[in-house]
Design a protein around this motif. Sequence first.
Motif, short mmCIF file in Angstrom:
data_model
loop_
_atom_site.label_atom_id
_atom_site.label_comp_id
_atom_site.label_asym_id
_atom_site.label_seq_id
_atom_site.Cartn_x
_atom_site.Cartn_y
_atom_site.Cartn_z
N ARG A 140 16.71 3.02 -2.05
CA ARG A 140 17.19 2.06 -3.05
C ARG A 140 17.92 0.89 -2.36
N GLN A 141 18.77 1.23 -1.41
CA GLN A 141 19.49 0.18 -0.68
C GLN A 141 18.54 -0.65 0.18
N GLN A 142 17.58 0.03 0.80
CA GLN A 142 16.61 -0.69 1.63
C GLN A 142 15.72 -1.59 0.78
N ALA A 143 15.39 -1.13 -0.43
CA ALA A 143 14.56 -1.95 -1.33
C ALA A 143 15.30 -3.22 -1.72
N ASP A 144 16.60 -3.12 -1.94
CA ASP A 144 17.39 -4.33 -2.25
C ASP A 144 17.35 -5.32 -1.09
N ARG A 145 17.47 -4.79 0.12
CA ARG A 145 17.39 -5.68 1.29
C ARG A 145 15.99 -6.28 1.41
N ALA A 146 14.98 -5.49 1.11
CA ALA A 146 13.61 -5.99 1.21
C ALA A 146 13.34 -7.08 0.18
N VAL A 147 13.93 -6.97 -1.01
CA VAL A 147 13.77 -8.01 -2.03
C VAL A 147 14.33 -9.33 -1.53
N GLY B 145 8.92 6.48 -6.42
CA GLY B 145 8.25 5.19 -6.49
C GLY B 145 8.78 4.30 -7.58
N GLN B 146 9.45 4.86 -8.60
CA GLN B 146 9.93 4.06 -9.73
C GLN B 146 10.99 3.05 -9.29
N ILE B 147 11.82 3.41 -8.33
CA ILE B 147 12.86 2.48 -7.89
C ILE B 147 12.28 1.33 -7.06
N LEU B 148 11.00 1.46 -6.70
CA LEU B 148 10.36 0.42 -5.89
C LEU B 148 9.52 -0.53 -6.73
N ASP B 149 9.49 -0.33 -8.05
CA ASP B 149 8.68 -1.19 -8.93
C ASP B 149 9.01 -2.68 -8.78
N PRO B 150 10.30 -3.08 -8.86
CA PRO B 150 10.60 -4.52 -8.72
C PRO B 150 10.13 -5.09 -7.38
N LEU B 151 10.35 -4.33 -6.31
CA LEU B 151 9.93 -4.78 -5.00
C LEU B 151 8.42 -4.89 -4.92
N ASN B 152 7.71 -3.92 -5.49
CA ASN B 152 6.26 -3.94 -5.45
C ASN B 152 5.69 -5.14 -6.19
N ILE C 116 6.26 -8.17 -4.03
CA ILE C 116 5.37 -8.18 -2.87
C ILE C 116 3.96 -8.60 -3.27
N GLU C 117 3.50 -8.17 -4.43
CA GLU C 117 2.17 -8.57 -4.89
C GLU C 117 2.10 -10.08 -5.11
N GLN C 118 3.14 -10.65 -5.75
CA GLN C 118 3.18 -12.09 -5.93
C GLN C 118 3.31 -12.82 -4.59
N PHE C 119 4.10 -12.24 -3.71
CA PHE C 119 4.29 -12.81 -2.39
C PHE C 119 2.97 -12.85 -1.62
N GLY D 149 0.81 -1.22 0.00
CA GLY D 149 0.00 0.00 0.00
C GLY D 149 0.84 1.26 0.00
N VAL D 150 1.88 1.32 0.84
CA VAL D 150 2.69 2.53 0.91
C VAL D 150 3.53 2.69 -0.37
N ILE D 151 3.94 1.58 -0.97
CA ILE D 151 4.68 1.68 -2.24
C ILE D 151 3.77 2.21 -3.34
N SER D 152 2.51 1.75 -3.35
CA SER D 152 1.56 2.24 -4.35
C SER D 152 1.34 3.74 -4.20
N VAL D 153 1.28 4.22 -2.96
CA VAL D 153 1.14 5.67 -2.73
C VAL D 153 2.38 6.40 -3.23
N ALA D 154 3.57 5.86 -2.94
CA ALA D 154 4.82 6.50 -3.36
C ALA D 154 4.93 6.52 -4.89
N GLN D 155 4.46 5.46 -5.54
CA GLN D 155 4.54 5.42 -7.00
C GLN D 155 3.63 6.45 -7.66
N GLY D 156 2.61 6.87 -6.94
CA GLY D 156 1.68 7.83 -7.52
C GLY D 156 1.99 9.27 -7.17
#
Length: 260
Positions: free
Chosen positions: A219-226, A74-81, A84-87, A50-57
Motif C-alpha cells: 500500500r505504501q509502495q503503491a502510493d509512492r508509485a502513483v 490486488g484491490q489496493i492496486l486498482d488506482p495505480l493500475n 499506469i494504463e493511462q500512462f 501485467g503483474v498488477i493484473s495478475v495480483a488482482q486476479g
Amino acid sequence: MLNKYRYTFLMLFICLGLACFPVTLSTDHQIKQMMAVTLSVYAIARGLNGVISVAQGTEVSIEPMGVGLTLAPGQILDPLNDLIEQFSTILLTASASLGIQQIILFLSDQWGFRVGIIVLVLIAAIATLSSMVGVKQKRILLKTVLFLSVLRLLIPVSVMFSGTLQGLMQSQRDEAVMVLQTTQNEVETLTNREQEQPKGWFDSLKGKLDIESKLQQIRQQADRAVHAAVYLLAEFVLLMLLMPLLTLWLLSKLTKALIK
C-alpha cells in the motif's frame, strides 16, 4: 517600396542559405535517445501493469485456528493500475509524436526537399520583381517558402531543447523509474507468496501476519508509485506532446509575422 523589396529578398536569401545545408545532423542522436527512453519507460509501465493484473486476479484464503480469512491484495492496486494504463497510452502517443518528428526531420534534409525549396525561392524572387504576378500569388509563394524553411529550422531546435531538458531531468526520471520497478518486484513477491498455501494452523497464522505486513508495504509502495507515475506523465506530456504543439504554433505565428 524599395525597403519592402530589400526585406523580401533578405528573407529569400536566408531561406536559400538554410536550404543549402543539412540541419538534422546534430539532432539525430538526441531524437533516437529520446525514443529509446520513452520505449524503455513504456516497457516498465506495461510490465508493472501485467503483474498488477495478475495480483488482482488472485486471492489467498488463510484459516488460522479455524477462522477463515480471504485477502485480495490486488484491490489496493486498482488506482495505480488505472493510472499506469493511462500512462502507457500517453507513452505510446509520445512515441508516435517522436516518430513523426523523426520522419519530418529525415524528409526535410533530403536533397529533393531542399532543392524544391531552392526552386521555390527562385520562383518567389522572380515573382516579386514581376508585375505579371498578382499580390495574392506572391504572398502565397512567400508564405510557402517561409513555412518550409522555418519548419526545417524550428523542429530541430525543438528537438534539441526537449532533449536538453530530458537530460537535465534524468536523475529525477531515474528515481521515478526505480520506484516503478521496485513496485513491480514487490507485487510479484506478494503474488508468489499468495500461491504458497501453509499447512498447519501455526503456519497459517504466521502466513496471515506475513501477508498482512506485506500488504501494508505494498500500500505504501503503491502510493509512492502513483507519485512517480504522475511525475513521469508530466515529463513526457511536456517534452513529447506540448513541445511539438508549441513548435507548430510558433511556426504559424512566425510565418504570419514575417509576411504582413
